[in-house]
Design an enzyme around this catalytic site. Sequence first.
Site, PDB file in Angstrom:
ATOM      1  N   GLU A  46      20.283 -29.190  52.361  1.00 20.84           N
ATOM      2  CA  GLU A  46      20.518 -29.843  53.712  1.00 20.84           C
ATOM      3  C   GLU A  46      21.838 -29.014  54.081  1.00 20.84           C
ATOM      4  O   GLU A  46      21.672 -28.514  55.355  1.00 20.84           O
ATOM      5  CB  GLU A  46      20.813 -31.406  53.745  1.00 20.84           C
ATOM      6  CG  GLU A  46      19.847 -32.282  53.064  1.00 20.84           C
ATOM      7  CD  GLU A  46      20.151 -32.540  51.575  1.00 20.84           C
ATOM      8  OE1 GLU A  46      20.391 -31.330  50.949  1.00 20.84           O
ATOM      9  OE2 GLU A  46      20.103 -33.429  50.998  1.00 20.84           O
ATOM     10  N   CYS A  69      22.409 -36.556  49.381  1.00 21.11           N
ATOM     11  CA  CYS A  69      23.329 -37.284  48.645  1.00 21.11           C
ATOM     12  C   CYS A  69      24.286 -37.861  49.174  1.00 21.11           C
ATOM     13  O   CYS A  69      24.886 -37.462  50.315  1.00 21.11           O
ATOM     14  CB  CYS A  69      23.836 -36.028  47.748  1.00 21.11           C
ATOM     15  SG  CYS A  69      25.153 -34.591  48.679  1.00 21.11           S
ATOM     16  N   SER A 163      -1.165 -10.108  19.112  1.00 16.90           N
ATOM     17  CA  SER A 163      -1.351 -11.032  20.269  1.00 16.90           C
ATOM     18  C   SER A 163      -1.161 -10.133  21.451  1.00 16.90           C
ATOM     19  O   SER A 163      -1.285 -10.653  22.646  1.00 16.90           O
ATOM     20  CB  SER A 163      -0.540 -12.245  20.291  1.00 16.90           C
ATOM     21  OG  SER A 163       0.693 -11.709  20.486  1.00 16.90           O
ATOM     22  N   TRP A 165      -3.084  -7.389  23.678  1.00 16.12           N
ATOM     23  CA  TRP A 165      -2.641  -8.368  24.537  1.00 16.12           C
ATOM     24  C   TRP A 165      -4.099  -9.331  24.540  1.00 16.12           C
ATOM     25  O   TRP A 165      -5.063  -8.631  24.401  1.00 16.12           O
ATOM     26  CB  TRP A 165      -2.445  -7.794  26.053  1.00 16.12           C
ATOM     27  CG  TRP A 165      -1.038  -7.177  26.017  1.00 16.12           C
ATOM     28  CD1 TRP A 165      -0.734  -5.869  26.192  1.00 16.12           C
ATOM     29  CD2 TRP A 165       0.238  -8.030  26.022  1.00 16.12           C
ATOM     30  NE1 TRP A 165       0.602  -5.812  26.546  1.00 16.12           N
ATOM     31  CE2 TRP A 165       1.242  -6.848  26.239  1.00 16.12           C
ATOM     32  CE3 TRP A 165       0.568  -9.174  25.943  1.00 16.12           C
ATOM     33  CZ2 TRP A 165       2.493  -7.251  26.050  1.00 16.12           C
ATOM     34  CZ3 TRP A 165       1.994  -9.621  25.949  1.00 16.12           C
ATOM     35  CH2 TRP A 165       2.833  -8.520  25.849  1.00 16.12           C
ATOM     36  N   ARG A 179       8.626 -18.180  34.155  1.00 14.81           N
ATOM     37  CA  ARG A 179       9.845 -17.934  33.240  1.00 14.81           C
ATOM     38  C   ARG A 179      10.826 -18.117  34.224  1.00 14.81           C
ATOM     39  O   ARG A 179      11.867 -18.560  33.942  1.00 14.81           O
ATOM     40  CB  ARG A 179       9.894 -16.790  32.475  1.00 14.81           C
ATOM     41  CG  ARG A 179       9.045 -16.606  30.990  1.00 14.81           C
ATOM     42  CD  ARG A 179       9.283 -15.162  30.453  1.00 14.81           C
ATOM     43  NE  ARG A 179       8.651 -15.252  29.068  1.00 14.81           N
ATOM     44  CZ  ARG A 179       8.775 -14.201  28.459  1.00 14.81           C
ATOM     45  NH1 ARG A 179       9.313 -13.104  28.439  1.00 14.81           N
ATOM     46  NH2 ARG A 179       8.176 -14.300  27.133  1.00 14.81           N
ATOM     47  N   LEU A 199      12.259 -12.776  25.818  1.00 14.90           N
ATOM     48  CA  LEU A 199      12.022 -13.832  26.735  1.00 14.90           C
ATOM     49  C   LEU A 199      12.630 -13.542  27.966  1.00 14.90           C
ATOM     50  O   LEU A 199      13.186 -14.469  28.736  1.00 14.90           O
ATOM     51  CB  LEU A 199      12.566 -14.986  26.027  1.00 14.90           C
ATOM     52  CG  LEU A 199      12.018 -15.353  24.779  1.00 14.90           C
ATOM     53  CD1 LEU A 199      12.648 -16.722  24.115  1.00 14.90           C
ATOM     54  CD2 LEU A 199      10.586 -15.625  24.653  1.00 14.90           C
ATOM     55  N   GLY A 248       5.830 -20.581  18.288  1.00 13.86           N
ATOM     56  CA  GLY A 248       4.438 -20.664  17.986  1.00 13.86           C
ATOM     57  C   GLY A 248       3.696 -22.025  17.651  1.00 13.86           C
ATOM     58  O   GLY A 248       4.310 -22.939  18.408  1.00 13.86           O
ATOM     59  N   THR A 251       6.088 -24.894  16.721  1.00 14.27           N
ATOM     60  CA  THR A 251       7.032 -25.387  17.300  1.00 14.27           C
ATOM     61  C   THR A 251       6.053 -26.180  18.653  1.00 14.27           C
ATOM     62  O   THR A 251       6.655 -27.382  18.963  1.00 14.27           O
ATOM     63  CB  THR A 251       7.639 -24.316  18.128  1.00 14.27           C
ATOM     64  OG1 THR A 251       8.473 -23.547  17.086  1.00 14.27           O
ATOM     65  CG2 THR A 251       8.559 -24.617  19.122  1.00 14.27           C
TER      66      THR A 251
END
Lengths: 315, 315
Positions: A46, A69, A163, A165, A179, A199, A248, A251
């Site tokens: 805002e 807020c 993996s 691709w 991400r 990552l 993986g 997880t």
Amino acid sequence: MAMAIALSERGRGRTGGNPNVGCIIVKGGIIVGRGWTQPGGRPHAEAMALAQAGKAAKGADIYVTMEPCAHKSERGPTCADLVKDAAPARVIVATLDIDERTRRHGIDRLGDAGVSVSVGLLEQQAHRAMAGFFTRMEKGRPHVTLKLAMSLDGCIAMADGTSKWITGDRARAHAHLERARCDAILVGAGTVAADNPSLDVRLTGLEKRSPIPIVLGKAEIQDHWQEIAEPEAIAGLDNINWLLIEGGSATAASFLKANLVDRLLLYRAPILIGGGLQGIGDIGLGSLDAAHGQWTRLDRRDLGQDMLEIYERAA
Amino acid sequence: MAMAIALSERGRGRTGGNPNVGCIIVKGGIIVGRGWTQPGGRPHAEAMALAQAGKAAKGADIYVTMEPCAHKSERGPTCADLVKDAAPARVIVATLDIDERTRRHGIDRLGDAGVSVSVGLLEQQAHRAMAGFFTRMEKGRPHVTLKLAMSLDGCIAMADGTSKWITGDRARAHAHLERARCDAILVGAGTVAADNPSLDVRLTGLEKRSPIPIVLGKAEIQDHWQEIAEPEAIAGLDNINWLLIEGGSATAASFLKANLVDRLLLYRAPILIGGGLQGIGDIGLGSLDAAHGQWTRLDRRDLGQDMLEIYERAA
């Protein structure tokens, strides 16, 4: 409001503990101000939109994805006060704040000042766009997305772990965009040991939006990584609204087992692997009946030859 | 022609060694005859449509998905002769016959008799609708469809083998419809031992269209079952154009490894199983690169909450 929600997405993954709000100010059919929560949480949407609009905000319509807020902060005046002082004709709010310090106080302050206020336009969509904040407030943990890139037969890698691709360029670029929309990415210690993944976001112009890397379990990690011992420990991650889990299978399974996954991001390539690695390990499913009714598809689209499906946990 | 192709689908899985042809006769904008190859292969589509049309066939347009047969049979006159004698104005053919006894002879005989003939309208679609016949003629074996019913994470059953039910009513009904469109269904000996499946068509009105059950390997089977020792032995199956493979993972893998799968029928339910059984075992894939470019998606549709994807082997 749809435009305000789209703007809110710009802040996603960068607003710390704040909600990623979007705001549009319209006067006489013309957009005079646009704002979204800025990196780190300030300025609020805002404040940014009002600064753009200047005096044009007087008598205008303000569309904002969350109630302005109303609780004091050291970091500046409340948006409810800013909006009130701008003297708009109407304020259209998608959803109320969930923070008790503001909830209803924001709209009441505006109403008391004679501003017409309505709440509920595109509420579900706004809630979804700010789900990171709502999940943290409601459940005391980040909103969790589980990402899998699979073959048609559900393998995330060949039996030997290869993996690269499975999916094509466009799907991988989309995954990097996801991400950039997260505060943090988590992988298991096994994935760190096997792949030593960076990552980061490898999209031109978005390199600086790389999220905080987190490992589940013990692993050799670089200084900027964080480490948690169990899925439930995500509750202790400060200022992280949006968390992405990239593997993986153990997880992924541990988060699913702990009922800590809110959203699935499934990329599927038109290939067969056969006898490869599965994306999700044992989740302690008691029966097939128990598996049904848990997930609702939000979106499905083609990315080159691959397909993306997005599911969210059914209400 | 699209209508003739749709009619041809009616015969699919029931015409023995004959192609499942469709035929439409149009005169003055009105359909005066419709035909499709009848169970067992006779009457042919053209004979059926001409019988319906009677004298109206004179001067009409005949749309037929394959060149009328021109080789003599004990079972009746050739369609090329029947069509010629009906004296239509035009014959529009989707694709030539692949059988050398008829190939080009059918259209030449019509052309020689002064009938206008064209070839190639919707040829690819017609070829696909009669792929069972073409595959048998070109490769000396039935056209093979591999069916899998999976969870989002690619499991076809829980770890203990439970697979009732992954997909919902509509997907299962569709799978039974696909059974009715095949001459035979094959499963592995392991599936027979574990499930003792009946492999029949459980759709009202289609019960009699249940295909011939076949087992790969040694199993205790009922009298009406057939048995083959290895995937390549499907070449010896008489009068079977369309073969459906329903499991399990070792059987699916053995056919894929032998490069004997033409089409994938993938039903996917919006559930996660985690650590369940995979649909396809080791297919001896050397690299991920080798997996790419093998499959092209023909169709994707929702069946209730489930999704069906159909792929065919890339040319």
